[in-house]
Write a protein that holds these residues in place. Structure first.
Motif, mmCIF file in Angstrom:
data_model
loop_
_atom_site.group_PDB
_atom_site.id
_atom_site.type_symbol
_atom_site.label_atom_id
_atom_site.label_comp_id
_atom_site.label_asym_id
_atom_site.label_seq_id
_atom_site.Cartn_x
_atom_site.Cartn_y
_atom_site.Cartn_z
ATOM 1 N N LYS A 143 0.838 -1.204 0.000
ATOM 2 C CA LYS A 143 0.000 0.000 0.000
ATOM 3 C C LYS A 143 0.872 1.253 0.000
ATOM 4 O O LYS A 143 0.529 2.251 -0.648
ATOM 5 N N TYR A 195 -4.181 -9.098 -1.864
ATOM 6 C CA TYR A 195 -5.503 -9.209 -1.245
ATOM 7 C C TYR A 195 -6.149 -10.556 -1.597
ATOM 8 O O TYR A 195 -6.752 -11.214 -0.753
ATOM 9 N N MET A 215 -8.987 -11.587 0.871
ATOM 10 C CA MET A 215 -9.659 -10.308 1.135
ATOM 11 C C MET A 215 -10.282 -9.872 -0.191
ATOM 12 O O MET A 215 -9.790 -8.981 -0.887
ATOM 13 N N GLU A 217 -13.145 -8.452 -1.411
ATOM 14 C CA GLU A 217 -13.689 -7.122 -1.724
ATOM 15 C C GLU A 217 -12.549 -6.150 -2.022
ATOM 16 O O GLU A 217 -12.616 -5.367 -2.978
ATOM 17 N N GLU A 218 -11.517 -6.195 -1.191
ATOM 18 C CA GLU A 218 -10.360 -5.318 -1.401
ATOM 19 C C GLU A 218 -9.631 -5.673 -2.695
ATOM 20 O O GLU A 218 -9.152 -4.788 -3.415
#
Length: 217
Positions: free
Chosen positions: A87, A107, A112, A114-115
């Protein structure tokens, strides 16, 4: 208490010797700790960690340094650290589609979804031919049960990288789940021709109703 001078001298010598022994033990322990802390890395992962940390410290504004640091953390099993470093790389290079794709892949790796979808879409906005971004987009949609969108994304991934067995196999699985058995079989056959020992390919072919002899056609 004894007043014998010889006895007092012996006691003083014993006390001095005890203090000396304690000093030596402390010195040896401190030296051993220093050598352990300062020893050269013994494994490739340790060497890579040292190099990655040095790169981040010397070039804190370099997105590639943070990206490399993220990859090392992945190998170490440090999920949150890996994501944080990637990030940071994205923040330092917001217009770099490869780094955004790598964030999406991370992700996806850590489920993860959705991310992963959001990061993959960001990467595609920057470069609409980023096949790995479509791959993780499709896999994440599949994990969330949205097979229609998963199919679209994976078909695009295969269109962009026809030799990518991973995307093609994933597409075949989605087609199979959608009841498109014939289309799934075609994808699995191509995967088999590309990578004969692809993990799970024989089971997938069997589910699609393809006989072993038919894969040679």
């Amino acid at each position: 208490m004894s007043t014998d001078p010889r006895e007092r001298q012996v006691r003083r010598l014993f006390f001095a010797a005890s203090v000396l022994i304690i000093i030596v033990l402390v010195t040896v322990a401190a030296g051993a700790w220093y050598l352990l802390a300062a020893r050269a890395p013994r494994t490739q992962l340790e060497s890579d960690l040292v190099a990655a940390r040095a790169a981040v410290q010397s070039k804190p504004q370099d997105p590639i340094a943070h990206e490399d640091m993220s990859f090392v953390y992945v190998r170490m099993g440090r999920q949150s650290s890996a994501i944080d470093e990637m990030k940071t790389a994205v923040k330092l290079a917001p217009d770099n589609p490869r780094i955004r794709t790598n964030l999406a892949l991370l992700y996806g790796r850590y489920e993860m979804h959705e991310e992963a979808i959001a990061a993959a879409k960001d990467a595609i906005k920057l470069y609409d031919r980023a096949a790995p971004a479509y791959f993780v987009l499709g896999k994440s949609y599949e994990a969330l049960g949205n097979l229609t969108e998963a199919r679209k994304a994976l078909e695009r991934a295969v269109e962009l990288e026809s030799a990518d067995a991973d995307s093609r196999f994933a597409l075949g699985q989605v087609l199979l789940d959608l009841g498109k058995t014939k289309e799934a079989a075609e994808q699995f056959k191509i995967v088999k021709s590309q990578v004969a020992e692809y993990p799970g390919i024989d089971e997938a072919l069997a589910k699609a109703g393809v006989e072993a002899a038919d894969t040679a056609k």
